[in-house]
Write a protein that holds these residues in place. Structure first.
Motif, short mmCIF file in Angstrom:
data_model
loop_
_atom_site.label_atom_id
_atom_site.label_comp_id
_atom_site.label_asym_id
_atom_site.label_seq_id
_atom_site.Cartn_x
_atom_site.Cartn_y
_atom_site.Cartn_z
N ALA A 105 0.84 -1.22 0.00
CA ALA A 105 0.00 0.00 0.00
C ALA A 105 0.86 1.25 0.00
CB ALA A 105 -0.93 -0.01 1.20
N GLY A 106 1.94 1.25 0.77
CA GLY A 106 2.86 2.40 0.77
C GLY A 106 3.56 2.58 -0.56
N SER A 107 3.91 1.47 -1.21
CA SER A 107 4.55 1.55 -2.52
C SER A 107 3.61 2.11 -3.57
CB SER A 107 5.04 0.17 -2.96
OG SER A 107 5.98 -0.33 -2.07
N VAL A 108 2.35 1.68 -3.54
CA VAL A 108 1.37 2.19 -4.49
C VAL A 108 1.12 3.67 -4.25
CG1 VAL A 108 -1.05 2.03 -5.19
CG2 VAL A 108 0.31 -0.04 -4.93
N LYS A 109 1.12 4.09 -2.99
CA LYS A 109 0.91 5.50 -2.66
C LYS A 109 2.04 6.37 -3.22
CE LYS A 109 0.59 8.61 1.25
NZ LYS A 109 0.82 8.73 2.67
N THR A 110 3.29 5.91 -3.08
CA THR A 110 4.41 6.68 -3.59
C THR A 110 4.52 6.60 -5.11
OG1 THR A 110 5.94 4.85 -3.27
CG2 THR A 110 5.75 6.45 -1.48
#
Length: 167
Positions: A105-110
């Motif tokens: 989820a953090g990777s998709v956000k960035t």
């Protein structure tokens, strides 16, 4: 680089990685892992890193995955011989899965907020440049390591050679 091709190969990488995880048959899981490594090779080619693509193709897809297949076939896995898993192990698996979900989820956000990195030199990962450096600046260590590997191979053959039985 064609961005739509990159995203298509990325989707295939994720899809086949999920098939590796959720496949019931271990042989099918290893075969899906081989396809996943092939998509990584395509990524390396798209990123102009031919040496990494060749090494990934030969080492991971060629050697390690064949070894995995042989080990799986020699183990003869079946449901009766599988030990029962403890509840603590299941809880640890759920916690690890949640950590992975937070990371994704953090990777998709960035992904939506960052710009792609563009290399300053498009010839950075070419095999030709690696060969030039290897055979000019690092010629002596390269030749010494080849002699070391040759002597190790001769030593292994001599150790494996059987002595004739004298009667």
């Amino acid at each position: 680089m064609n961005i739509s091709l990159f995203y298509f190969v990325a989707f295939l990488s994720i899809f086949f990685s999920l098939l590796v995880i959720f496949s019931k048959n271990p042989v099918h899981s290893v075969l899906y892992l081989i396809v996943t490594f092939f998509t990584f090779t395509v990524h390396y080619i798209l990123l102009n890193a031919q040496f990494l693509a060749i090494v990934n193709f030969i080492v991971y897809m060629g050697a390690i995955m064949v070894l995995f297949l042989f080990v799986l076939m020699l183990l003869n896995l079946n449901k009766e011989s599988e030990p029962a898993k403890s509840p603590l192990l299941k809880i640890a698996g759920v916690v690890a899965g949640m950590c992975l979900l937070v990371t994704v989820a953090g990777s998709v956000k960035t992904l939506h907020t960052s710009n792609p990195i563009v290399l300053q030199s498009p010839t950075l990962g070419l095999v030709k440049n690696l060969g030039k450096v290897l055979f000019s600046d690092f010629l002596l260590p390269f030749e010494v390591s080849s002699i070391l590997l040759l002597s190790a191979m001769v030593g292994a053959v001599l150790l494996a050679k059987r002595e004739p039985n004298d009667a």
